[in-house]
Motif scaffolding. Structure first.
Motif, PDB file in Angstrom:
ATOM      1  N   MET A 163       0.837  -1.194   0.000  1.00 15.62           N
ATOM      2  CA  MET A 163       0.000   0.000   0.000  1.00 15.62           C
ATOM      3  C   MET A 163       0.874   1.245   0.000  1.00 15.62           C
ATOM      4  N   LYS A 164       0.363   2.308  -0.581  1.00 16.26           N
ATOM      5  CA  LYS A 164       1.090   3.569  -0.631  1.00 16.26           C
ATOM      6  C   LYS A 164       0.118   4.724  -0.475  1.00 16.26           C
ATOM      7  N   VAL A 165       0.676   5.927  -0.354  1.00 18.63           N
ATOM      8  CA  VAL A 165      -0.121   7.147  -0.280  1.00 18.63           C
ATOM      9  C   VAL A 165      -0.139   7.785  -1.662  1.00 18.63           C
ATOM     10  N   TYR A 166      -1.308   8.141  -2.132  1.00 17.29           N
ATOM     11  CA  TYR A 166      -1.456   8.815  -3.419  1.00 17.29           C
ATOM     12  C   TYR A 166      -1.823  10.269  -3.164  1.00 17.29           C
ATOM     13  N   ILE A 167      -0.947  11.162  -3.588  1.00 19.32           N
ATOM     14  CA  ILE A 167      -1.201  12.597  -3.472  1.00 19.32           C
ATOM     15  C   ILE A 167      -1.787  13.046  -4.806  1.00 19.32           C
ATOM     16  N   ILE A 168      -3.057  13.427  -4.794  1.00 19.66           N
ATOM     17  CA  ILE A 168      -3.805  13.617  -6.038  1.00 19.66           C
ATOM     18  C   ILE A 168      -4.290  15.058  -6.178  1.00 19.66           C
ATOM     19  N   GLY A 169      -4.127  15.606  -7.378  1.00 20.72           N
ATOM     20  CA  GLY A 169      -4.709  16.897  -7.698  1.00 20.72           C
ATOM     21  C   GLY A 169      -6.179  16.719  -8.039  1.00 20.72           C
ATOM     22  N   ALA A 170      -7.050  17.385  -7.281  1.00 19.76           N
ATOM     23  CA  ALA A 170      -8.496  17.226  -7.471  1.00 19.76           C
ATOM     24  C   ALA A 170      -9.025  18.053  -8.632  1.00 19.76           C
ATOM     25  N   GLY A 171      -8.188  18.958  -9.162  1.00 20.24           N
ATOM     26  CA  GLY A 171      -8.669  19.878 -10.182  1.00 20.24           C
ATOM     27  C   GLY A 171      -9.225  21.135  -9.534  1.00 20.24           C
ATOM     28  N   PRO A 172      -9.737  22.073 -10.329  1.00 22.56           N
ATOM     29  CA  PRO A 172     -10.122  23.396  -9.831  1.00 22.56           C
ATOM     30  C   PRO A 172     -11.464  23.462  -9.119  1.00 22.56           C
ATOM     31  N   GLY A 173     -12.278  22.446  -9.247  1.00 22.91           N
ATOM     32  CA  GLY A 173     -13.585  22.480  -8.580  1.00 22.91           C
ATOM     33  C   GLY A 173     -14.626  21.604  -9.227  1.00 22.91           C
ATOM     34  N   ASP A 174     -14.775  21.710 -10.543  1.00 26.99           N
ATOM     35  CA  ASP A 174     -15.714  20.859 -11.265  1.00 26.99           C
ATOM     36  C   ASP A 174     -15.311  19.400 -11.036  1.00 26.99           C
ATOM     37  N   PRO A 175     -16.193  18.556 -10.473  1.00 27.16           N
ATOM     38  CA  PRO A 175     -15.833  17.167 -10.196  1.00 27.16           C
ATOM     39  C   PRO A 175     -15.388  16.392 -11.423  1.00 27.16           C
ATOM     40  N   GLU A 176     -15.798  16.834 -12.613  1.00 29.65           N
ATOM     41  CA  GLU A 176     -15.406  16.134 -13.832  1.00 29.65           C
ATOM     42  C   GLU A 176     -14.006  16.529 -14.306  1.00 29.65           C
ATOM     43  N   LEU A 177     -13.384  17.504 -13.650  1.00 27.65           N
ATOM     44  CA  LEU A 177     -12.053  17.935 -14.059  1.00 27.65           C
ATOM     45  C   LEU A 177     -10.937  17.263 -13.270  1.00 27.65           C
ATOM     46  N   ILE A 178     -11.257  16.302 -12.426  1.00 29.51           N
ATOM     47  CA  ILE A 178     -10.220  15.438 -11.874  1.00 29.51           C
ATOM     48  C   ILE A 178      -9.781  14.500 -12.989  1.00 29.51           C
ATOM     49  N   THR A 179      -8.525  14.060 -12.980  1.00 28.06           N
ATOM     50  CA  THR A 179      -8.069  13.155 -14.034  1.00 28.06           C
ATOM     51  C   THR A 179      -8.738  11.791 -13.893  1.00 28.06           C
ATOM     52  N   VAL A 180      -8.712  11.020 -14.981  1.00 21.82           N
ATOM     53  CA  VAL A 180      -9.269   9.665 -14.949  1.00 21.82           C
ATOM     54  C   VAL A 180      -8.544   8.829 -13.898  1.00 21.82           C
ATOM     55  N   LYS A 181      -7.214   8.964 -13.852  1.00 28.39           N
ATOM     56  CA  LYS A 181      -6.427   8.210 -12.863  1.00 28.39           C
ATOM     57  C   LYS A 181      -6.775   8.656 -11.451  1.00 28.39           C
ATOM     58  N   GLY A 182      -6.900   9.962 -11.257  1.00 30.68           N
ATOM     59  CA  GLY A 182      -7.235  10.465  -9.934  1.00 30.68           C
ATOM     60  C   GLY A 182      -8.575   9.966  -9.455  1.00 30.68           C
ATOM     61  N   ARG A 183      -9.548   9.971 -10.345  1.00 29.58           N
ATOM     62  CA  ARG A 183     -10.886   9.497  -9.964  1.00 29.58           C
ATOM     63  C   ARG A 183     -10.851   8.004  -9.627  1.00 29.58           C
ATOM     64  N   ARG A 184     -10.121   7.230 -10.415  1.00 28.85           N
ATOM     65  CA  ARG A 184     -10.034   5.785 -10.145  1.00 28.85           C
ATOM     66  C   ARG A 184      -9.432   5.523  -8.771  1.00 28.85           C
ATOM     67  N   LEU A 185      -8.326   6.201  -8.469  1.00 28.01           N
ATOM     68  CA  LEU A 185      -7.671   5.994  -7.183  1.00 28.01           C
ATOM     69  C   LEU A 185      -8.542   6.482  -6.030  1.00 28.01           C
ATOM     70  N   LEU A 186      -9.270   7.571  -6.244  1.00 27.79           N
ATOM     71  CA  LEU A 186     -10.175   8.075  -5.217  1.00 27.79           C
ATOM     72  C   LEU A 186     -11.269   7.049  -4.922  1.00 27.79           C
ATOM     73  N   ALA A 187     -11.762   6.409  -5.979  1.00 25.23           N
ATOM     74  CA  ALA A 187     -12.814   5.398  -5.806  1.00 25.23           C
ATOM     75  C   ALA A 187     -12.299   4.134  -5.131  1.00 25.23           C
ATOM     76  N   GLU A 188     -11.000   3.883  -5.221  1.00 23.73           N
ATOM     77  CA  GLU A 188     -10.409   2.684  -4.625  1.00 23.73           C
ATOM     78  C   GLU A 188      -9.924   2.910  -3.196  1.00 23.73           C
ATOM     79  N   ALA A 189      -9.831   4.172  -2.769  1.00 32.42           N
ATOM     80  CA  ALA A 189      -9.192   4.505  -1.498  1.00 32.42           C
ATOM     81  C   ALA A 189      -9.973   3.989  -0.295  1.00 32.42           C
ATOM     82  N   ASP A 190      -9.218   3.498   0.683  1.00 33.79           N
ATOM     83  CA  ASP A 190      -9.803   3.126   1.971  1.00 33.79           C
ATOM     84  C   ASP A 190      -9.849   4.325   2.909  1.00 33.79           C
ATOM     85  N   VAL A 191      -8.868   5.211   2.751  1.00 34.68           N
ATOM     86  CA  VAL A 191      -8.769   6.413   3.581  1.00 34.68           C
ATOM     87  C   VAL A 191      -8.548   7.611   2.663  1.00 34.68           C
TER      88      VAL A 191
END
Length: 251
Positions: A1-29
């Motif tokens: 396991m590792k820590v993922y430091i992710i840029g959420a984008g400027p505000g619009d939820p659809e402006l997070i990257t595809v990778k960022g959204r995937r990792l966010l959906a997989e996160a336990d914390v």
């Protein structure tokens, strides 16, 4: 396991990257910067994910949550606004994680200065206008090196994107004019770019402070300064018929 430091984008939820959204959906914390990150992004979190708002946490408290979660074999996402490398205060987090032997990965995001350009429908780097974008801020509680004072940077008359300074707009204007921008230089202030309640104000260095004060804009806004905002520019040589390159012969 590792820590993922992710840029959420400027505000619009659809402006997070595809990778960022995937990792966010997989996160336990998930530890998110609640003072800036749109909470709508948390809709991507899986059921049962442990969520922490770092707005009320210290660095030590953030690191403790990360360290304990990784020790338990959990996937951790640290969610920052925009792109975490710009005013994200992530270096201190990465250095502590490295010292503790905790693996981490940085996932870039769409910075707010890019969302502002989209909101304004302007290009920052226009031929014969400006080929340089300066990303900076006015000195506040965080000091600015002497050579990076706004008045010094203003001498370039380049496109400037000023973070974290709209609450000191009169001081920003004074510095920019003292440094060499003419008072009639176009200025835009964009509050909460890409959010549903986005607000755009336009003026010049001579007028923008009063315009922003009247509109009540004094936080969560970007200041853009430069001639790129006035609509006058030369056409790009890239698409000129008499300009040849490896993909197209000149005509």
């Amino acid at each position: 396991m590792k820590v993922y430091i992710i840029g959420a984008g400027p505000g619009d939820p659809e402006l997070i990257t595809v990778k960022g959204r995937r990792l966010l959906a997989e996160a336990d914390v998930i530890i998110y910067a609640g003072s800036l990150v749109n909470p709508a992004l948390l809709q991507y979190a899986k059921a049962g994910a442990q969520i922490h708002n770092s707005a009320s946490m210290t660095l030590d408290e953030v690191i403790t949550v990360m360290e304990e979660a990784v020790a338990m074999g959990k996937k951790v996402v640290r969610l920052h606004t925009g792109d975490p490398s710009i005013y994200g205060a992530i270096q201190e987090q990465m250095d502590v994680l490295a010292a503790k032997g905790i693996e981490y990965e940085v996932v870039p995001g769409v910075s707010s200065f890019l969302a502002v350009a989209a909101a304004l429908k302007r290009e920052y780097t226009l031929p014969e206008v400006s080929q340089t974008v300066i990303i900076t801020r006015l000195e506040g509680r965080t000091p600015v090196p002497a050579k990076e004072k706004l008045a010094s940077l203003a001498s370039h008359n380049a496109t400037m994107c000023i973070f974290l300074s709209v609450h000191m707009l009169e001081a920003v204007v004074a510095e920019l004019i003292a440094g060499g921008y003419p008072p009639d230089t176009p200025v835009a202030v964009v509050q909460k770019a890409s959010w549903p309640d986005e607000k755009i104000l336009r003026g010049t260095l001579a007028t923008i402070a009063s315009i922003a004060a009247e509109a009540g804009v004094d936080r969560t806004a970007m200041i853009v300064v430069g001639k790129c905002l006035d609509g006058k520019y030369a056409l790009s040589r890239l698409y000129s018929p008499d300009f040849g390159h490896m993909f197209r012969e000149a005509k």
